[in-house]
Design a protein around this motif. Sequence first.
Motif, mmCIF file in Angstrom:
data_model
loop_
_atom_site.group_PDB
_atom_site.id
_atom_site.type_symbol
_atom_site.label_atom_id
_atom_site.label_comp_id
_atom_site.label_asym_id
_atom_site.label_seq_id
_atom_site.Cartn_x
_atom_site.Cartn_y
_atom_site.Cartn_z
ATOM 1 N N HIS A 26 0.807 -1.223 0.000
ATOM 2 C CA HIS A 26 0.000 0.000 0.000
ATOM 3 C C HIS A 26 0.842 1.276 0.000
ATOM 4 C CE1 HIS A 26 -2.885 -3.070 1.244
ATOM 5 N NE2 HIS A 26 -3.818 -2.257 0.815
ATOM 6 N N ILE A 27 2.167 1.137 0.020
ATOM 7 C CA ILE A 27 3.030 2.325 -0.019
ATOM 8 C C ILE A 27 2.798 3.067 -1.336
ATOM 9 C CG2 ILE A 27 5.447 3.093 -0.194
ATOM 10 C CD1 ILE A 27 6.144 0.854 1.823
ATOM 11 N N GLY A 28 2.598 4.378 -1.208
ATOM 12 C CA GLY A 28 2.351 5.198 -2.401
ATOM 13 C C GLY A 28 0.876 5.386 -2.709
ATOM 14 N N GLN A 29 0.022 4.608 -2.049
ATOM 15 C CA GLN A 29 -1.422 4.735 -2.304
ATOM 16 C C GLN A 29 -2.044 5.793 -1.393
ATOM 17 O OE1 GLN A 29 -3.460 0.963 -2.071
ATOM 18 N NE2 GLN A 29 -2.049 -0.062 -3.462
ATOM 19 N N GLU A 30 -3.226 6.251 -1.783
ATOM 20 C CA GLU A 30 -3.985 7.186 -0.950
ATOM 21 C C GLU A 30 -5.080 6.437 -0.208
ATOM 22 O OE1 GLU A 30 -5.498 10.616 -2.929
ATOM 23 O OE2 GLU A 30 -3.573 11.129 -3.848
ATOM 24 N N ALA A 31 -5.437 6.948 0.974
ATOM 25 C CA ALA A 31 -6.482 6.307 1.775
ATOM 26 C C ALA A 31 -7.074 7.318 2.741
ATOM 27 C CB ALA A 31 -5.898 5.128 2.551
ATOM 28 N N LYS A 32 -8.293 7.036 3.205
ATOM 29 C CA LYS A 32 -8.914 7.836 4.253
ATOM 30 C C LYS A 32 -8.489 7.280 5.597
ATOM 31 C CE LYS A 32 -13.179 9.741 2.354
ATOM 32 N NZ LYS A 32 -14.657 9.643 2.386
ATOM 33 N N VAL A 33 -8.050 8.168 6.484
ATOM 34 C CA VAL A 33 -7.562 7.760 7.802
ATOM 35 C C VAL A 33 -8.326 8.536 8.866
ATOM 36 C CG1 VAL A 33 -5.545 7.717 9.331
ATOM 37 C CG2 VAL A 33 -5.263 7.232 6.894
ATOM 38 N N LEU A 34 -8.816 7.816 9.881
ATOM 39 C CA LEU A 34 -9.464 8.466 11.021
ATOM 40 C C LEU A 34 -8.393 8.702 12.083
ATOM 41 C CD1 LEU A 34 -12.021 9.474 12.472
ATOM 42 C CD2 LEU A 34 -12.343 7.148 13.346
ATOM 43 N N MET A 35 -8.051 9.972 12.294
ATOM 44 C CA MET A 35 -6.941 10.303 13.187
ATOM 45 C C MET A 35 -7.362 10.205 14.652
ATOM 46 S SD MET A 35 -4.728 10.642 10.949
ATOM 47 C CE MET A 35 -3.385 10.894 12.119
ATOM 48 N N GLU A 36 -6.412 9.757 15.483
ATOM 49 C CA GLU A 36 -6.669 9.579 16.908
ATOM 50 C C GLU A 36 -5.790 10.520 17.725
ATOM 51 O OE1 GLU A 36 -6.666 5.538 18.198
ATOM 52 O OE2 GLU A 36 -7.768 4.823 16.446
ATOM 53 N N LYS A 37 -6.292 10.873 18.896
ATOM 54 C CA LYS A 37 -5.581 11.796 19.782
ATOM 55 C C LYS A 37 -4.234 11.196 20.194
ATOM 56 C CE LYS A 37 -6.811 14.758 23.690
ATOM 57 N NZ LYS A 37 -7.209 15.941 22.941
ATOM 58 N N SER A 38 -3.220 12.038 20.279
ATOM 59 C CA SER A 38 -1.915 11.542 20.748
ATOM 60 C C SER A 38 -1.309 12.561 21.702
ATOM 61 C CB SER A 38 -0.969 11.319 19.563
ATOM 62 O OG SER A 38 -0.620 12.555 18.980
ATOM 63 N N LYS A 39 -0.260 12.150 22.404
ATOM 64 C CA LYS A 39 0.406 13.050 23.347
ATOM 65 C C LYS A 39 1.131 14.156 22.583
ATOM 66 C CE LYS A 39 1.046 9.512 26.869
ATOM 67 N NZ LYS A 39 1.987 8.605 27.531
ATOM 68 N N ALA A 40 1.188 15.313 23.191
ATOM 69 C CA ALA A 40 1.848 16.461 22.560
ATOM 70 C C ALA A 40 3.285 16.108 22.190
ATOM 71 C CB ALA A 40 1.826 17.657 23.512
ATOM 72 N N GLY A 41 3.666 16.481 20.984
ATOM 73 C CA GLY A 41 5.024 16.221 20.530
ATOM 74 C C GLY A 41 5.222 14.864 19.898
ATOM 75 N N MET A 42 4.255 13.976 20.093
ATOM 76 C CA MET A 42 4.342 12.636 19.504
ATOM 77 C C MET A 42 3.608 12.638 18.163
ATOM 78 S SD MET A 42 5.987 10.746 21.665
ATOM 79 C CE MET A 42 5.565 9.045 21.285
ATOM 80 N N PRO A 43 4.046 11.781 17.202
ATOM 81 C CA PRO A 43 3.305 11.704 15.932
ATOM 82 C C PRO A 43 1.873 11.239 16.197
ATOM 83 C CG PRO A 43 5.388 10.491 15.794
ATOM 84 C CD PRO A 43 5.189 10.862 17.233
ATOM 85 N N MET A 44 0.937 11.751 15.412
ATOM 86 C CA MET A 44 -0.437 11.263 15.506
ATOM 87 C C MET A 44 -0.548 9.994 14.675
ATOM 88 S SD MET A 44 -2.850 14.587 15.125
ATOM 89 C CE MET A 44 -4.269 13.826 15.920
ATOM 90 N N HIS A 45 -1.516 9.166 15.019
ATOM 91 C CA HIS A 45 -1.742 8.005 14.167
ATOM 92 C C HIS A 45 -3.239 7.809 13.970
ATOM 93 C CE1 HIS A 45 -2.568 5.776 17.918
ATOM 94 N NE2 HIS A 45 -3.314 5.016 17.130
ATOM 95 N N GLY A 46 -3.557 7.032 12.973
ATOM 96 C CA GLY A 46 -4.940 6.667 12.699
ATOM 97 C C GLY A 46 -4.921 5.430 11.829
ATOM 98 N N PHE A 47 -6.116 4.966 11.463
ATOM 99 C CA PHE A 47 -6.193 3.737 10.670
ATOM 100 C C PHE A 47 -6.985 3.966 9.391
ATOM 101 C CE2 PHE A 47 -5.293 2.272 14.933
ATOM 102 C CZ PHE A 47 -4.378 1.248 14.719
#
Length: 438
Positions: free
Chosen positions: A378-399
């Motif tokens: 899936h590298i290089g592809q586009e997708a919809k991601v639901l972002m989740e809260k993260s600690k300040a200064g840390m990268p955000m993540h979602g799925f």
Amino acid sequence: MIDTTVFQDKKAVYYTLGCKLNFSETSSIGKMLKDVGVRTVRKGEKADICVINTCSVTEIADKKCRQAIHRLTKQHPGAFVVVTGCYAQLKPEQVSNIEGVDLVLGAEQKGELINYLGSLEKHEHGEAITTATKDIRSFAPSCSRGDRTRYFLKVQDGCDYFCSYCTIPFARGRSRNGKIEDLVAQARQAAAEGGKEIVLTGVNIGDFGKTTGETFFDLVKALDQVEGIERFRISSIEPNLLTDEIIEYVAHSRAFMPHFHIPLQSGCDEVLKLMRRRYDIALFASKIRKIKELMPDAFIGVDVIVGTRGETPEYFEKAYEFIRGLDVTQLHVFSYSERPGTQALKIDYVVPAEEKHQRSQRLLALSDEKTKAFYARHIGQEAKVLMEKSKAGMPMHGFTENYIRVELEHDDSLDNHLVQVRMGEFNEDSTALKGELV
């Protein structure tokens, strides 16, 4: 009537072990206490009430429960300590004898915990209130977010399967569920609170409908119509209960994601028979093929138990080769643990601990290989991601819809938002793909 004045200005701490269902139920207990004036402790504060929701799926789980109880009683001296969950239901006397424990509640009492707290006076000896497994009948509803972005909607509880290695039917009682109309109402409430994604949880959710004469497929179709919820995920469903009509519906549905979690437990028919599972590897393989035929990019997680009684080296090799040939994304590997009262104890062949460990490591390596290959495609592809809260200064993540973890630079404004992302290379520890907004 409960005297709620006793709860005013009280502080509580919550600790959960085990499955997503437990986390959902703890969150509901927290909401119940919040509604009568109890707030969650902040860092550094001492709690007046400790609630520990336990697991008992393995001997290690039991040990972790005991450690958690000891730790929390030391951290919050004088607190009223309540222990509930599977370990509490299975071994109430053992738990009530742990120093500091005031109240032990079984599966039937968990949903009404507040009714058993009394005046919060400490006891010299813990009181255990449980119900015999055969009499566990109530279904305690739960739809909760806790501190996560996703909501967890409990749709079913208990299990009628009695697999030879498992104590869950004894800990949670027989299969029972909520009504579809009530569950839809809970989903609508989650949407009103701003929720966008709901995970359906339960012990054996495909068995939904035993108490209401409905079916899991009926539930899926009804939830798919709930406006505001953009994503539903099915947490775990038995392969024999994952019907072709459910797979076909998910493939074309509005909101059910191409993401499945299906327990296999063993890839060897002889071991499946010893486990008293209700399918064979041919049926399991057919379900994977069906999913991939309709949803080639679907994420499929699979549970596997290694080292169960009766799993000879030859049987393990058969299982390993079968799993290696499956087009699945990730393995959740568990080492078999002896559970008192289970039928598996009657099986003669016992796998040595070191052998269990080696088998587990092989399967974990295979899982890592499969997950990385899936992400890499899936590298290089586009997708919809639901972002989740993260600690300040840390990268955000979602799925993504198909459950690929994507990391973005921290931006609080993206929390709980669906964003279009282009997926790049793996992050440093290869647990996610780096993404950039499109």
